[in-house]
Design an enzyme around this catalytic site. Structure first.
Site, short mmCIF file in Angstrom:
data_model
loop_
_atom_site.label_atom_id
_atom_site.label_comp_id
_atom_site.label_asym_id
_atom_site.label_seq_id
_atom_site.Cartn_x
_atom_site.Cartn_y
_atom_site.Cartn_z
N SER A 169 -10.33 -0.33 6.86
CA SER A 169 -9.71 -0.15 5.54
C SER A 169 -9.05 -1.39 4.97
O SER A 169 -8.62 -1.39 3.82
CB SER A 169 -8.69 0.98 5.60
OG SER A 169 -9.34 2.22 5.79
N SER A 188 -9.85 2.02 2.71
CA SER A 188 -8.96 2.79 1.86
C SER A 188 -7.95 1.94 1.09
O SER A 188 -7.35 2.39 0.11
CB SER A 188 -8.20 3.81 2.71
OG SER A 188 -7.34 3.15 3.64
N LYS A 238 0.84 -1.19 0.00
CA LYS A 238 0.00 0.00 0.00
C LYS A 238 0.88 1.25 0.00
O LYS A 238 1.87 1.31 0.73
CB LYS A 238 -0.92 -0.02 1.22
CG LYS A 238 -1.98 1.09 1.25
CD LYS A 238 -2.91 0.92 2.44
CE LYS A 238 -3.97 2.01 2.52
NZ LYS A 238 -4.89 1.83 3.67
#
Length: 485
Positions: free
Chosen positions: A176, A152, A77
């Site tokens: 997330s 997210s 990420k």
């Protein structure tokens, strides 16, 4: 090379038997990402040179027979620092920023022999539930590219869900990891707060953030956590608890385990099909020998409101370091230092980030602190007490991961409250620092439905044990995007 029909154990055996080298596997992975990512838009940056160099070093040293991750490609990420590789947190304000050190979790992956192949897209600064707030691109759901991927950690979930990599790292502040895992039909784990180091992770809300991982199977997920977890001298919030082999308890036996089902997680606002599928999954756990009872977590309804006050307050503090002076984007044609700050942040931050900074700054102001921030902190304590009462009598909590399945892009853009409420079932886990895992429980209109398994603090082994038993009984992971098995 796609990874929809394999797992870490199989790949490990192929690498050990020299059916494929780490370099060959890495090159094939990068080639597949290059060929397919226009469909999914999971990556902000790929790391071709770095990945192949790392893979060559792994091959030269030899695949570690005792390490399942040796020679395995993975995604990172893009709010996790990677030395010399652009890290943007999906924000314009960090465009071009290349860190001078790796996050602890990236160091751990390197020591395990895993090979980072790219930085995945996310909601800007991890603020969002749909993947739509990224400055760079909009990631598409692995099952239906007209649907949101969740957020997210949108890119990390989709790159695993689409079979581009066997695992990926994400972060979870209010759901997330679990929410995009649910929307993409994969396994997503948010470990207990303090189980995994946050050093080198771009902070959103420091008391809530936690690094975790996405995989297609429970065993793979447990193996990755075993490599990620552990105390870190650079992160004083990490626990000194010994890290077990999380795969050791995966025997399929859950007879006699006591499972609590909170009635609040099946209330108004949760889609009827989601309720039915998760209840069927709970019936499957009961058939496997678990003892299931309904319980109450009465302060759940206050979780979203308390979360957005506390999380935004911490964000307003954490994000003040982005000023255009030392790194990242800097506004041009400014006349004064104050003008530099204002213009850099005005142009560099997106609307969702600005909204949360303003909310958090207000919540911490002299006139609002007692009324909002302090009360939100008190609610958090009450939510912790709710969980403590349940875990005094039960081994695990099981509930839906999200109130609905993946929905269309822009569907809720006129009413952000609806989007915020999509995290209503995941937020309490972060507020209490508990481990939470999402696993595919079935399908509604061809889209995955996530079931959330919540454990007591540092009880990841129990979470994995139950998730594995369910996975092996149902074999739902064999169903992949595109409909083929």
């Amino acid at each position: 090379m796609n990874f929809l029909h394999t797992d870490l154990t199989t790949l490990h055996e192929q690498l050990l038997n020299r059916e494929v080298s780490a370099v060959e596997l890495t090159k094939a992975t990068l080639a597949n990402i290059a060929a397919t990512d226009s469909k999914y838009e999971a990556y902000i940056t790929t790391m071709e040179d770095e990945a192949i160099e790392t893979a060559a070093a792994v091959d030269a040293a030899g695949i570690d027979a005792n390490n399942l991750l040796s020679g395995i490609p993975y995604g990172i990420k893009d709010n996790i620092l990677t030395k010399g590789v652009q890290t943007t947190a999906a924000s314009h304000i960090l465009e071009g920023f290349k860190p001078v050190f790796d996050a602890t979790v990236v160091e751990k992956m390197r020591k395990a022999g895993a090979i980072g192949v790219g930085k995945t897209n996310l909601d800007e600064f991890a603020m969002g539930s749909t993947g739509e707030t990224s400055y760079y691109k909009t990631t598409k759901n692995a099952w239906d590219q007209t649907k949101v991927p969740g957020g997210s950690s949108s890119g990390s979930a989709v790159t695993v869900g689409a079979g581009q990599v066997p695992f990926a790292l994400g972060t979870d502040t209010g759901g997330s990891i679990r929410q995009p895992a649910a929307f993409n039909g994969i396994v997503g784990m948010k470990p207990s707060y303090g189980r995994v180091s946050r050093f080198g992770v771009v902070a959103f809300a420091s008391s809530l953030d936690q690094v975790g991982q996405f995989t297609r199977t429970v065993k793979d997920n447990a193996a990755v956590l075993s490599a990620l977890a552990g105390q870190d001298a650079n992160d004083q919030t990490t626990s000194n608890r010994a890290v077990p082999d999380f795969t050791a308890s995966l025997n399929g036996d859950i007879k006699g385990l006591k499972i609590a089902v909170p009635k609040e997680y099946f209330g108004a606002g949760v889609n009827a099909a989601v309720k039915d599928i998760v209840r069927q999954a709970i019936n499957q756990l009961e058939a496997l020998g678990a003892i299931v009872d309904e319980v109450s977590l009465p302060h759940t309804k206050y979780g979203v409101a308390a979360y957005y006050i506390l999380g935004s307050a911490e964000a307003s503090s954490n994000l003040q370091r982005f000023d255009g002076i030392r790194y990242g984007f800097r506004a041009k044609d400014v006349k004064t230092l104050e003008d530099l700050y204002v213009q850099t942040r005005t142009q560099g931050f997106g609307d969702e980030v600005k909204q949360r900074i303003m909310l958090g700054t207000y919540a911490l102001s002299a006139g609002a602190y007692e009324k909002f921030f302090k009360q939100a902190a008190q609610v958090r304590t009450l939510m912790n007490q709710d969980f403590d009462k349940v875990f005094a009598d039960y081994d695990l909590i099981v509930a839906p991961a999200t109130p609905n399945v993946a929905y269309g892009f822009g569907q809720n853009e006129d009413d952000p409250e609806i989007t915020y409420m999509n995290d209503v079932l995941t937020i309490p886990v972060n507020m209490a620092g508990l481990p939470g895992l999402s696993i595919n429980a079935g399908f509604s209109n061809g889209l995955p439905v996530g079931m959330q398994l919540i454990g007591d603090r540092f009880a990841e082994e129990t979470v994995y044990r139950v998730a594995y038993a369910f996975e092996q009984a149902t074999r739902l992971f064999e169903q992949v995007p595109g409909g083929d098995k």
